[in-house]
Design an enzyme around this catalytic site. Structure first.
Site, PDB file in Angstrom:
ATOM      1  N   GLU A  79      11.812  -5.324  -1.339  1.00  0.00           N
ATOM      2  CA  GLU A  79      11.509  -6.554  -1.005  1.00  0.00           C
ATOM      3  C   GLU A  79      12.447  -7.949  -1.746  1.00  0.00           C
ATOM      4  O   GLU A  79      12.674  -7.723  -3.476  1.00  0.00           O
ATOM      5  CB  GLU A  79      10.052  -6.967  -1.433  1.00  0.00           C
ATOM      6  CG  GLU A  79       8.836  -6.085  -1.067  1.00  0.00           C
ATOM      7  CD  GLU A  79       8.993  -6.345   0.182  1.00  0.00           C
ATOM      8  OE1 GLU A  79       8.724  -7.395   1.369  1.00  0.00           O
ATOM      9  OE2 GLU A  79       8.393  -5.748   1.245  1.00  0.00           O
ATOM     10  N   CYS A 142       0.260  -7.623  -3.108  1.00  0.00           N
ATOM     11  CA  CYS A 142       1.602  -6.545  -3.624  1.00  0.00           C
ATOM     12  C   CYS A 142       2.476  -8.134  -3.447  1.00  0.00           C
ATOM     13  O   CYS A 142       2.873  -8.372  -4.725  1.00  0.00           O
ATOM     14  CB  CYS A 142       2.288  -6.240  -2.386  1.00  0.00           C
ATOM     15  SG  CYS A 142       1.531  -4.485  -2.864  1.00  0.00           S
ATOM     16  N   HIS A 166       7.641  -1.623  -0.934  1.00  0.00           N
ATOM     17  CA  HIS A 166       7.289  -0.704  -0.673  1.00  0.00           C
ATOM     18  C   HIS A 166       7.466   0.163   0.500  1.00  0.00           C
ATOM     19  O   HIS A 166       8.083   0.569   1.026  1.00  0.00           O
ATOM     20  CB  HIS A 166       6.957  -2.050   1.169  1.00  0.00           C
ATOM     21  CG  HIS A 166       5.392  -3.666   0.603  1.00  0.00           C
ATOM     22  ND1 HIS A 166       5.766  -4.398   0.941  1.00  0.00           N
ATOM     23  CD2 HIS A 166       4.690  -3.285   0.279  1.00  0.00           C
ATOM     24  CE1 HIS A 166       4.615  -5.574   0.348  1.00  0.00           C
ATOM     25  NE2 HIS A 166       3.564  -4.050   0.030  1.00  0.00           N
TER      26      HIS A 166
HETATM   27  N1  PCA Z   1      -0.473  -2.892  -0.917  1.00  0.00           N
HETATM   28  C1  PCA Z   1      -0.858  -3.731  -0.650  1.00  0.00           C
HETATM   29  C2  PCA Z   1      -2.051  -4.197  -1.733  1.00  0.00           C
HETATM   30  C3  PCA Z   1      -1.840  -3.073  -2.799  1.00  0.00           C
HETATM   31  C4  PCA Z   1      -0.619  -2.084  -1.681  1.00  0.00           C
HETATM   32  O1  PCA Z   1      -0.767  -1.232  -1.568  1.00  0.00           O
HETATM   33  C5  PCA Z   1      -0.208  -5.151   0.275  1.00  0.00           C
HETATM   34  O2  PCA Z   1       1.190  -4.457   0.399  1.00  0.00           O
HETATM   35  O3  PCA Z   1      -0.214  -6.447  -0.602  1.00  0.00           O
END
Ligand code: PCA
Length: 202
Positions: A79, A142, A166
């Site tokens: 990200e 996240c 992610h």
């Molecule tokens: N993914 C979520 C919150 C916790 C996770 O593992 C997100 O992408 O916000």
């Protein structure tokens, strides 16, 4: 020796596992290269930031890598940015569902990840990993955690490097959903371990 904090999230949205923490648990680094601290973070607005920033103040990591699940991805995505916005399309694990709320009332609109994203991705792709760059970490927990951590580092002038990754669903989560993309835990762990090793060398 560098200290590294690596976090994953608890399962959310009716999933029984969260591949982010499953992968984080399996990251292994020779002890003489770096000191690695691992944490499972609750998928809860507020608590996630509190728990990780407390750990940062206590452990004083040089590098902070936070990992979360983004179901539907075909690759691991690094990200680039966290925005000052909570806008949840489902309740978190404590039932909170903030809509159109700032994360920090007087904070900047956004922060950029401080990991060396482009060179990192280039090296990881060259090693054969399925990794790409993402320009939105969403508006759920996240993004909330990445924003909260970068805001904490900035406010307290902590020189640590921090970023968010992610990961897709892991294969076990999509057994009954053949159309949904996934990745093996082994591939996730390999990519994350190589990423940490490259960051330590920085
Ligand atoms: N993914 C979520 C919150 C916790 C996770 O593992 C997100 O992408 O916000």
């Amino acid at each position: 020796m560098k200290n590294i904090l690596i976090t994953g999230f608890s399962p959310f949205n009716q999933e029984r596992i969260n591949p982010s923490y499953e992968a984080v648990k399996l990251i292994d680094m020779p002890g003489d290269i770096a000191r690695i601290f691992k944490m499972e973070v609750p998928t809860v607005f507020g608590d996630a930031i509190r728990i990780v920033t407390d750990a940062i103040d206590r452990l004083k990591p040089d590098i902070i890598v936070m990992v979360g699940q983004a179901g539907g991805l075909t690759k691991i995505m690094l990200e680039r940015v966290a925005i000052n916005l909570d806008d949840a399309n489902m309740p978190d694990n404590s039932g909170q569902q903030p809509v159109d709320q700032p994360i920090a009332a007087n904070g900047p609109l956004a922060y950029f990840s401080t990991l060396p994203l482009k060179p990192l991705i280039k090296e990881l792709v060259a090693k054969g990993h399925l990794v790409g760059l993402s320009n939105s970490a969403g508006t759920y927990v996240c993004n909330h955690l990445l924003y909260g951590v970068l805001h904490h580092l900035k406010q307290h002038r902590i020189p640590a490097m921090a970023g968010f990754v992610h990961v897709p669903y892991m294969d076990a989560q999509v057994r009954n959903r053949p159309d949904v993309p996934s990745m093996t835990l082994t591939d996730m762990v390999a990519a994350l371990s190589d990423m940490i090793a490259l960051l330590v060398k920085q």
